[in-house]
Design a protein around this motif. Sequence first.
Motif, PDB file in Angstrom:
ATOM      1  N   UNK A 107     -83.000 -45.487 -35.048  1.00  0.00           N
ATOM      2  CA  UNK A 107     -83.221 -44.378 -34.109  1.00  0.00           C
ATOM      3  C   UNK A 107     -82.735 -43.056 -34.698  1.00  0.00           C
ATOM      4  N   UNK A 108     -81.566 -43.060 -35.323  1.00  0.00           N
ATOM      5  CA  UNK A 108     -81.022 -41.820 -35.880  1.00  0.00           C
ATOM      6  C   UNK A 108     -81.834 -41.340 -37.083  1.00  0.00           C
ATOM      7  N   UNK A 109     -82.302 -42.289 -37.894  1.00  0.00           N
ATOM      8  CA  UNK A 109     -83.128 -41.902 -39.048  1.00  0.00           C
ATOM      9  C   UNK A 109     -84.473 -41.346 -38.594  1.00  0.00           C
ATOM     10  N   UNK A 110     -85.059 -41.925 -37.545  1.00  0.00           N
ATOM     11  CA  UNK A 110     -86.388 -41.522 -37.086  1.00  0.00           C
ATOM     12  C   UNK A 110     -86.373 -40.267 -36.241  1.00  0.00           C
ATOM     13  N   UNK A 111     -85.215 -39.878 -35.738  1.00  0.00           N
ATOM     14  CA  UNK A 111     -85.135 -38.763 -34.797  1.00  0.00           C
ATOM     15  C   UNK A 111     -85.786 -37.475 -35.309  1.00  0.00           C
ATOM     16  N   UNK A 112     -85.555 -37.064 -36.556  1.00  0.00           N
ATOM     17  CA  UNK A 112     -86.209 -35.824 -37.028  1.00  0.00           C
ATOM     18  C   UNK A 112     -87.734 -35.894 -36.985  1.00  0.00           C
ATOM     19  N   UNK A 118     -93.394 -34.008 -27.217  1.00  0.00           N
ATOM     20  CA  UNK A 118     -92.891 -33.239 -26.080  1.00  0.00           C
ATOM     21  C   UNK A 118     -91.818 -33.982 -25.301  1.00  0.00           C
ATOM     22  N   UNK A 119     -92.007 -35.285 -25.071  1.00  0.00           N
ATOM     23  CA  UNK A 119     -91.030 -36.061 -24.302  1.00  0.00           C
ATOM     24  C   UNK A 119     -89.696 -36.105 -25.035  1.00  0.00           C
ATOM     25  N   UNK A 120     -89.746 -36.280 -26.342  1.00  0.00           N
ATOM     26  CA  UNK A 120     -88.515 -36.319 -27.130  1.00  0.00           C
ATOM     27  C   UNK A 120     -87.841 -34.952 -27.114  1.00  0.00           C
ATOM     28  N   UNK A 121     -88.608 -33.885 -27.241  1.00  0.00           N
ATOM     29  CA  UNK A 121     -88.021 -32.538 -27.187  1.00  0.00           C
ATOM     30  C   UNK A 121     -87.322 -32.306 -25.857  1.00  0.00           C
ATOM     31  N   UNK A 122     -87.916 -32.834 -24.772  1.00  0.00           N
ATOM     32  CA  UNK A 122     -87.290 -32.679 -23.466  1.00  0.00           C
ATOM     33  C   UNK A 122     -85.947 -33.387 -23.398  1.00  0.00           C
ATOM     34  N   UNK A 123     -85.851 -34.561 -23.998  1.00  0.00           N
ATOM     35  CA  UNK A 123     -84.578 -35.282 -23.990  1.00  0.00           C
ATOM     36  C   UNK A 123     -83.526 -34.596 -24.852  1.00  0.00           C
ATOM     37  N   UNK A 124     -83.963 -34.061 -25.977  1.00  0.00           N
ATOM     38  CA  UNK A 124     -83.007 -33.448 -26.894  1.00  0.00           C
ATOM     39  C   UNK A 124     -82.400 -32.165 -26.333  1.00  0.00           C
ATOM     40  N   UNK A 127     -78.742 -32.491 -25.501  1.00  0.00           N
ATOM     41  CA  UNK A 127     -77.754 -32.631 -26.553  1.00  0.00           C
ATOM     42  C   UNK A 127     -77.426 -34.076 -26.881  1.00  0.00           C
ATOM     43  N   UNK A 128     -76.139 -34.375 -27.121  1.00  0.00           N
ATOM     44  CA  UNK A 128     -75.737 -35.742 -27.483  1.00  0.00           C
ATOM     45  C   UNK A 128     -76.146 -36.788 -26.449  1.00  0.00           C
ATOM     46  N   UNK A 129     -76.147 -36.407 -25.164  1.00  0.00           N
ATOM     47  CA  UNK A 129     -76.556 -37.359 -24.129  1.00  0.00           C
ATOM     48  C   UNK A 129     -78.018 -37.761 -24.313  1.00  0.00           C
ATOM     49  N   UNK A 130     -78.864 -36.805 -24.694  1.00  0.00           N
ATOM     50  CA  UNK A 130     -80.269 -37.114 -24.939  1.00  0.00           C
ATOM     51  C   UNK A 130     -80.455 -38.008 -26.144  1.00  0.00           C
ATOM     52  N   UNK A 131     -79.687 -37.751 -27.203  1.00  0.00           N
ATOM     53  CA  UNK A 131     -79.747 -38.600 -28.390  1.00  0.00           C
ATOM     54  C   UNK A 131     -79.302 -40.024 -28.047  1.00  0.00           C
ATOM     55  N   UNK A 132     -78.208 -40.128 -27.278  1.00  0.00           N
ATOM     56  CA  UNK A 132     -77.713 -41.453 -26.879  1.00  0.00           C
ATOM     57  C   UNK A 132     -78.748 -42.198 -26.051  1.00  0.00           C
ATOM     58  N   UNK A 133     -79.472 -41.464 -25.202  1.00  0.00           N
ATOM     59  CA  UNK A 133     -80.506 -42.103 -24.385  1.00  0.00           C
ATOM     60  C   UNK A 133     -81.643 -42.640 -25.247  1.00  0.00           C
TER      61      UNK A 133
END
Length: 424
Positions: A107-112, A118-124, A127-133
Amino acid sequence: MTGTLAGVRMRLVPRDPMQRSAMALAVNTGVTAVLGFLYWIVAARLYSPAVVGASAALISAMVLMANLAELNLYNTLIRFLPTAGSRSRLYALRAYLAVAAASVVVALVALPFLRHMEIVRGLLRYGPAGVALLVGALLVWTVFALQDSVAIGARATAWVPAENGLFGVLKLVLLVAFAAAFPGSGVFWSWLLAMVPVLVLMNALLFGRLLPRHGRESAHGAESVSRADVAAFMTLDNLALIGATAANYVLPIMVVVRAGDEANAYFFVAWSVAAVLDVALVNVASSLTVEGARQKERLAELTTSLLRRITVIALPLVLVVCAAAPLVLALYGDAYVAHSTTMLRVVVLAVLPRIVVIVWMSLNRVRQKLGRILAVQFLLTGSVLGLSWVFLPTYGILAVATIHLAVQTLVAIALAPTLARAGR
């Protein structure tokens, strides 16, 4: 009355374990297919084509990442859990812990690479809570897929259609419930949140009842397997699995990049309909891996029997889907009929050569001839993805379907003589 019911059950439920497992997996595919069709029909009616296309791309990305994070433990459990004996629960627990750790890394490698969605941008934005989700979402996705292999390997395949049926119903209910509140992301959230209660219930059943029972039943035939054997299986077969996953789930992402969200909606609906039959082949063929590992002396007989049964069932289904393609797509809307009908017919025809390819791969998993599987899978994947990337912008989504059919047919022709010799 009891005797009559017992007689009916004996006629409907095969005595042979491989046939019972294959039947349960076929039922699972049917249940999943019906609920899946209904799900995407409702999604096409309640959400715009752009949202359907974007959500399908994100779901495809999540499935791709989950397959990477599985480390091929799905196939490894199917191959080695049937003969694990008293170590059955330990095998499953170690597998879950391994994929949990791998999910975080993937997940961390694929994040960039997911930031453009759009859905991922909304979660990010959180901040860290969005990444954790996002990391938690991938973890749920990965373990949810892996639990099926635990049930199959423990010879408790009958529970797989019940589990996936419950997931399909919950997913559909949430899809409708989220349409008004989350018009841009309801498809994704309905998929993810439906997994959680099913995950809890299924694993309570697996670790509380099914795995202990399997451990007792398989104790007398436990197979002595070294860590090197398991590691070799995981590594080589995992590379083949990555190739198969790339062919199935990179394509929708490629269509978004090369042709746009709307084109991907038309592509994804047709691809998903045909993929149901392909998934059915893979699932049913896994019964050969399970029973072939336990009954190696019957491997030729089991291979021939499975090949014959799959062909008898798949051929009429392919013909029906080809004939009824406009009617099936009309459920999604007139635009899907106009843009997806021919593509659906072409990719469904590819199911027929896939029978040879998939049974050949299952046979070689039992024999642990993993280098052969790896070579064939990367030939399939490299050809389909490479040619699709070149021809997609000029010829559209139909080019992808035509390339897929041509590649599968040529490879099946090459493998057929080997499979025939193995059956004899």
